[in-house]
Scaffold this motif. Structure first.
Motif, PDB file in Angstrom:
ATOM      1  N   UNK B  19       0.853  -1.192   0.000  1.00  9.30           N
ATOM      2  CA  UNK B  19       0.000   0.000   0.000  1.00  9.30           C
ATOM      3  C   UNK B  19       0.883   1.233   0.000  1.00  9.30           C
ATOM      4  N   UNK B  20       0.546   2.176  -0.856  1.00  8.30           N
ATOM      5  CA  UNK B  20       1.270   3.446  -0.879  1.00  8.30           C
ATOM      6  C   UNK B  20       0.396   4.540  -0.286  1.00  8.30           C
ATOM      7  N   UNK B  21       0.931   5.224   0.700  1.00  8.29           N
ATOM      8  CA  UNK B  21       0.228   6.307   1.378  1.00  8.29           C
ATOM      9  C   UNK B  21       0.795   7.623   0.867  1.00  8.29           C
ATOM     10  N   UNK B  22      -0.095   8.525   0.506  1.00 11.18           N
ATOM     11  CA  UNK B  22       0.332   9.806  -0.030  1.00 11.18           C
ATOM     12  C   UNK B  22       0.174  10.903   1.027  1.00 11.18           C
ATOM     13  N   UNK B  68      10.282   5.131   0.633  1.00  6.94           N
ATOM     14  CA  UNK B  68       9.744   6.483   0.726  1.00  6.94           C
ATOM     15  C   UNK B  68      10.184   7.274  -0.498  1.00  6.94           C
ATOM     16  N   UNK B  69       9.276   8.078  -1.017  1.00  7.83           N
ATOM     17  CA  UNK B  69       9.640   9.016  -2.072  1.00  7.83           C
ATOM     18  C   UNK B  69       9.422  10.437  -1.585  1.00  7.83           C
ATOM     19  N   UNK B  72       9.245  16.309  -4.375  1.00 10.40           N
ATOM     20  CA  UNK B  72       9.317  17.773  -4.332  1.00 10.40           C
ATOM     21  C   UNK B  72       9.069  18.257  -2.907  1.00 10.40           C
ATOM     22  N   UNK B  73       8.952  19.563  -2.756  1.00 10.65           N
ATOM     23  CA  UNK B  73       8.868  20.159  -1.421  1.00 10.65           C
ATOM     24  C   UNK B  73       7.473  20.096  -0.808  1.00 10.65           C
ATOM     25  N   UNK B  74       6.511  19.536  -1.497  1.00  9.58           N
ATOM     26  CA  UNK B  74       5.147  19.491  -0.960  1.00  9.58           C
ATOM     27  C   UNK B  74       4.565  18.089  -0.902  1.00  9.58           C
ATOM     28  N   UNK B  75       5.316  17.087  -1.266  1.00 10.64           N
ATOM     29  CA  UNK B  75       4.723  15.763  -1.429  1.00 10.64           C
ATOM     30  C   UNK B  75       5.689  14.662  -1.015  1.00 10.64           C
ATOM     31  N   UNK B  76       5.120  13.610  -0.419  1.00 11.41           N
ATOM     32  CA  UNK B  76       5.902  12.430  -0.078  1.00 11.41           C
ATOM     33  C   UNK B  76       4.984  11.218  -0.075  1.00 11.41           C
ATOM     34  N   UNK B  77       5.556  10.066  -0.322  1.00  8.84           N
ATOM     35  CA  UNK B  77       4.800   8.826  -0.202  1.00  8.84           C
ATOM     36  C   UNK B  77       5.565   7.831   0.660  1.00  8.84           C
TER      37      UNK B  77
END
Lengths: 113, 114
Positions: B19-22, B68-69, B72-77
């Protein structure tokens, strides 16, 4: 970062002042103290932060003695809605440990009518 | 202040799946963090995902299990890989814009693995 110790739980009644004390004996010169509040099914929320002496905002006061080995969060005239878990944390001013915050066990405050 | 949105808010997943959580922040932030919280317990830091560097994992957490990704400065998964029932927990995203600034948290993702 310094380990923190605080009471597991506290009970209070509406309208009373609540003081939650946190011990951080190994706090470093470059560390500050911060408190967070968490309601069930929500993420923690910032309450207050300080380095020494006293800090006050619209929600709480934070008292830090000269040796900084402990701190006390003071909540004036609590209401039922203040029932939550309160976390005391120590953070590094210069971003040591990449700026992360390590949570201890927290204090579960129950406010009764 | 910053507002953090997490997706999904909850999910029930089969063991062995991923599962990927945004985590989306409404402003640019330097530091992002992922925590895990068991019901009635405190938060445990999984990893720090600061912009411009690889994620740093805490003891007991590894990249193969929790990749983890941070594009950019506003997003991670955060991906929970090859899930087992022991991975059932609440996963929280957090962000702050400096080492001694207020940290903001998402509402969490409640994951149940069956």
């Amino acid at each position: 970062l310094a380990k923190t110790t605080q009471p597991i739980s506290m009970d209070s009644y509406e309208g009373q002042e609540v003081n939650i004390t946190c011990s951080h004996n190994n706090i470093a010169t470059n560390d500050y103290i911060t408190w967070y509040q968490q309601f069930p099914s929500q993420g923690p929320r910032f309450i207050i932060q300080g380095y020494k002496t006293k800090v006050t905002n619209e929600v709480a006061s934070l008292f830090i003695p000269a040796d900084r080995k402990s701190s006390t969060l003071s909540l004036p005239r609590v209401s039922l809605s203040d029932t939550a878990v309160y976390y005391c944390l120590v953070g590094a001013l210069d971003g040591g440990s990449q700026g992360n915050l390590i949570f201890g066990k927290g204090t579960k405050l129950s406010v009764k009518p | 202040s910053a507002v953090i949105s997490q997706k999904p808010s909850r999910d029930i997943c089969q063991r062995g799946t991923s599962l990927t959580i945004q985590c989306q922040v409404d402003s640019q932030v330097t530091m992002m963090f992922w925590y895990r919280q068991q019901p009635g317990q405190s938060l445990t830091l999984i990893a720090t995902a600061n912009q411009g560097s690889e994620a740093t994992y805490e003891s007991g957490f590894v990249i193969d299990k929790f990749p983890i990704s941070r594009p950019n400065l506003t997003f991670s998964t955060l991906t929970v890989s090859n899930m087992s029932p022991e991975d059932s927990s609440i996963y929280l995203c957090s962000a702050r814009d400096g080492p001694n600034t207020e940290a903001f948290f998402g509402q969490g993702t409640r994951l149940t693995v069956v």
